[in-house]
Design a protein around this motif. Structure first.
Motif, PDB file in Angstrom:
ATOM      1  N   LYS A   1      -1.580 -20.891  46.648  1.00  7.78           N
ATOM      2  CA  LYS A   1      -0.340 -21.632  46.891  1.00  7.78           C
ATOM      3  C   LYS A   1       0.525 -21.647  45.628  1.00  7.78           C
ATOM      4  O   LYS A   1       1.748 -21.494  45.693  1.00  7.78           O
ATOM      5  CB  LYS A   1      -0.663 -23.060  47.337  1.00  7.78           C
ATOM      6  N   ALA A   2      -0.112 -21.813  44.473  1.00  4.15           N
ATOM      7  CA  ALA A   2       0.631 -21.852  43.206  1.00  4.15           C
ATOM      8  C   ALA A   2       1.292 -20.510  42.902  1.00  4.15           C
ATOM      9  O   ALA A   2       2.344 -20.463  42.253  1.00  4.15           O
ATOM     10  CB  ALA A   2      -0.310 -22.243  42.062  1.00  4.15           C
ATOM     11  N   LEU A   3       0.717 -19.414  43.378  1.00  3.90           N
ATOM     12  CA  LEU A   3       1.285 -18.093  43.122  1.00  3.90           C
ATOM     13  C   LEU A   3       2.667 -17.924  43.739  1.00  3.90           C
ATOM     14  O   LEU A   3       3.457 -17.084  43.294  1.00  3.90           O
ATOM     15  CB  LEU A   3       0.345 -17.000  43.647  1.00  3.90           C
ATOM     16  N   LYS A   4       2.978 -18.707  44.746  1.00  2.00           N
ATOM     17  CA  LYS A   4       4.289 -18.615  45.398  1.00  2.00           C
ATOM     18  C   LYS A   4       5.413 -19.094  44.484  1.00  2.00           C
ATOM     19  O   LYS A   4       6.586 -18.858  44.756  1.00  2.00           O
ATOM     20  CB  LYS A   4       4.286 -19.425  46.690  1.00  2.00           C
ATOM     21  N   LEU A   5       5.068 -19.766  43.386  1.00  2.00           N
ATOM     22  CA  LEU A   5       6.075 -20.293  42.462  1.00  2.00           C
ATOM     23  C   LEU A   5       6.533 -19.250  41.450  1.00  2.00           C
ATOM     24  O   LEU A   5       7.497 -19.483  40.715  1.00  2.00           O
ATOM     25  CB  LEU A   5       5.515 -21.511  41.716  1.00  2.00           C
ATOM     26  N   PHE A   6       5.874 -18.094  41.380  1.00  2.01           N
ATOM     27  CA  PHE A   6       6.160 -17.108  40.337  1.00  2.01           C
ATOM     28  C   PHE A   6       7.496 -16.396  40.548  1.00  2.01           C
ATOM     29  O   PHE A   6       7.893 -16.098  41.678  1.00  2.01           O
ATOM     30  CB  PHE A   6       5.048 -16.069  40.271  1.00  2.01           C
ATOM     31  N   ARG A   7       8.154 -16.145  39.428  1.00  3.53           N
ATOM     32  CA  ARG A   7       9.358 -15.323  39.385  1.00  3.53           C
ATOM     33  C   ARG A   7       9.207 -14.330  38.238  1.00  3.53           C
ATOM     34  O   ARG A   7       8.631 -14.660  37.198  1.00  3.53           O
ATOM     35  CB  ARG A   7      10.615 -16.174  39.166  1.00  3.53           C
ATOM     36  N   GLN A   8       9.752 -13.119  38.407  1.00  4.06           N
ATOM     37  CA  GLN A   8       9.586 -12.080  37.396  1.00  4.06           C
ATOM     38  C   GLN A   8      10.765 -12.051  36.432  1.00  4.06           C
ATOM     39  O   GLN A   8      11.914 -12.119  36.846  1.00  4.06           O
ATOM     40  CB  GLN A   8       9.443 -10.718  38.063  1.00  4.06           C
TER      41      GLN A   8
END
Length: 469
Positions: free
Chosen positions: A144-151
């Motif tokens: 779920k936390a991975l959905k917060l990532f931006r490159q």
């Protein structure tokens, strides 16, 4: 609980050290302006129990009040607390390089899985003081936390929060690792993250420092130098000695970077006939996935197609848990590379129980071992280690190979600091054991004539006023 800044707050650029002080783990730096809260890194505390308990303590600020996170790289001591913070209310964006984002997609779910597995093992074994033992977070929370990532792109300025400009520059160390420079109110601070080696066989050398007012530098090897011997020759000597006596070599390896380097070197040594062609096993599903990511991001490191072809030819990937258990029934000569690198968890613990009691075998420590970990205990000469509530005798040869480290040594850190185009207003020495941090502080003051200090946990600095907040 602290109150989130508002747009009516007076101007400020405050830095609070929430980790990596007097230790090499738990990297977290809180940066506050009048409008926003930003974390640089969100790492797990590892090692000594008082440090690990900080993972469970109430976070010093409300996680929901943090607007964004910028990661230097994917190692768990820099990223592994993120699922816990998100579960407690953080919902901002997490900025990182593309490779770091991809690596976290492997490391964080695996960390959650292992934490849940360890809690289940403790409950079944009855050796936890907690009833029931619970994981810090689980795999579902990590995903779920991975959905917060931006490159964020290399060397391109972006704005993680209003009024703060950030730039990520290559830092070597592992795939995707970066230094982070933040600029606000005409004041600039650079966070080194983990500084790579200048002549690493896999990763390029760190980028030079950009001009900045403040530097936060790691000091993992701040009081020592890596040996002049190459890792390849050191590894060859150990392998020849142990394999000749029919032993098994167990190498606890960090799944990102070190596992790939060690496997490539072992495959090259066998291909050249320098060491015997015995079975080489990679027993880390995570390291296997990470190896695929190194192929995907081929332009960011030194490994080439021939290296990956050699890996596929020479290394057997251990997949299932049943295959992992079956490996413990085999006898040498053979080589097992397995995570985790400091023996804090993972499948390598089962290999430790199986092979450490036999004097024909060897445990090869390939990199820094943080205080309070099983790896550090073995490096210090411990003749037994506790694994899953059981004391395991250590009769196997224990070899420490500092040349396998992905961290710059003291001279290399100083060389990176010397690339600064002008002297900063000051340097903060973090991410090191107390003796290492203080040795580096002294070198910075004496050789560079910069002001340097070693912050303590939860110390605050006003970067605009150049003094304690």
């Amino acid at each position: 609980m602290k109150i989130k800044p508002t747009r009516t707050s007076p101007p400020r650029f405050k830095l609070t050290f929430l980790g990596a002080t007097s230790t090499v783990t738990g990297s977290k730096y809180l940066v506050e302006t009048a409008e926003s809260r930003l974390l640089v890194d969100c790492g797990l505390f590892q090692g000594y129990k008082p440090l690990r308990l900080r993972n469970w303590a109430e976070f010093p600020v409300d996680p929901a009040s943090i607007d964004a996170i910028v990661l230097t790289h994917a190692h768990l001591d820099h990223s592994g607390f993120l699922p816990r913070l998100a579960a407690q209310g953080f919902q901002g964006k997490v900025w990182s390089t593309g490779a770091t984002r991809a690596l976290c997609g492997v490391l964080l779910p695996d960390s959650g899985h292992l934490l849940a597995e360890d809690a289940d093992h403790a409950n079944r074994g009855g050796y936890s003081k907690h009833r029931p033992a619970e994981p810090l977070y689980d795999e579902a929370q990590a995903r779920k936390a991975l959905k917060l990532f931006r490159q964020a792109a290399w060397n391109r300025t972006f704005e993680p929060v209003p009024g703060v400009r950030a730039t990520l520059r290559p830092q070597g160390h592992i795939l995707g690792a970066a230094s982070v420079t933040l600029n606000h109110a005409d004041t600039t601070v650079t966070f080194s993250g983990d500084i790579g080696r200048w002549h690493d066989p896999v990763m390029p050398a760190p980028f030079p420092l950009a001009g900045c007012d403040w530097i936060v530098t790691e000091s993992t090897y701040g009081n020592r130098l890596h040996g002049a011997d190459t890792l390849e020759s050191e590894l060859a000597r150990v392998c020849r000695r142990v394999l000749a006596r029919g032993g098994t070599i167990v190498i606890p390896a960090f799944a990102v970077g070190r596992a790939q380097l060690l496997l490539v070197l072992l495959a090259r040594l066998q291909h050249a006939g320098t060491i015997a062609k015995v079975p080489i096993y990679l027993n880390s599903p995570m390291a296997a996935e990470v190896t695929e990511l190194y192929e995907r991001f081929a332009g960011e490191h030194h490994l080439d197609r021939e290296d990956f072809a050699l890996l596929r030819e020479s290394v057997t990937i251990v997949g299932s848990a049943d295959e992992s258990r079956a490996l413990n029934e085999k006898r040498g000569p053979m080589i097992i590379v397995s995570a985790s690198g400091m023996l804090t968890g993972g499948r390598v613990l089962h290999h430790l129980r199986a092979f450490a009691p036999d004097s024909r075998n060897a445990i090869v420590l390939a990199g820094f071992q943080a205080g309070g970990t099983r790896g550090a205990a073995l490096a210090a000469g411990a003749r037994s280690v506790r694994v899953y509530g059981e004391d395991v005798p250590v009769n196997a040869e224990v070899v420490s190979m500092d040349s396998a480290s992905a961290h710059a040594d003291a001279d290399e850190i100083m060389a990176w600091l010397r690339t600064a185009p002008s002297a900063p207003r000051g340097a903060f020495v973090t991410h090191g054991e107390p003796d290492a941090a203080d040795a580096l502080r002294l070198r910075i003051e004496r050789e560079l004539r910069w002001t340097a200090r070693i912050p303590e946990y939860r110390d605050e600095v006003d970067l605009l006023a150049a003094g304690p907040a």
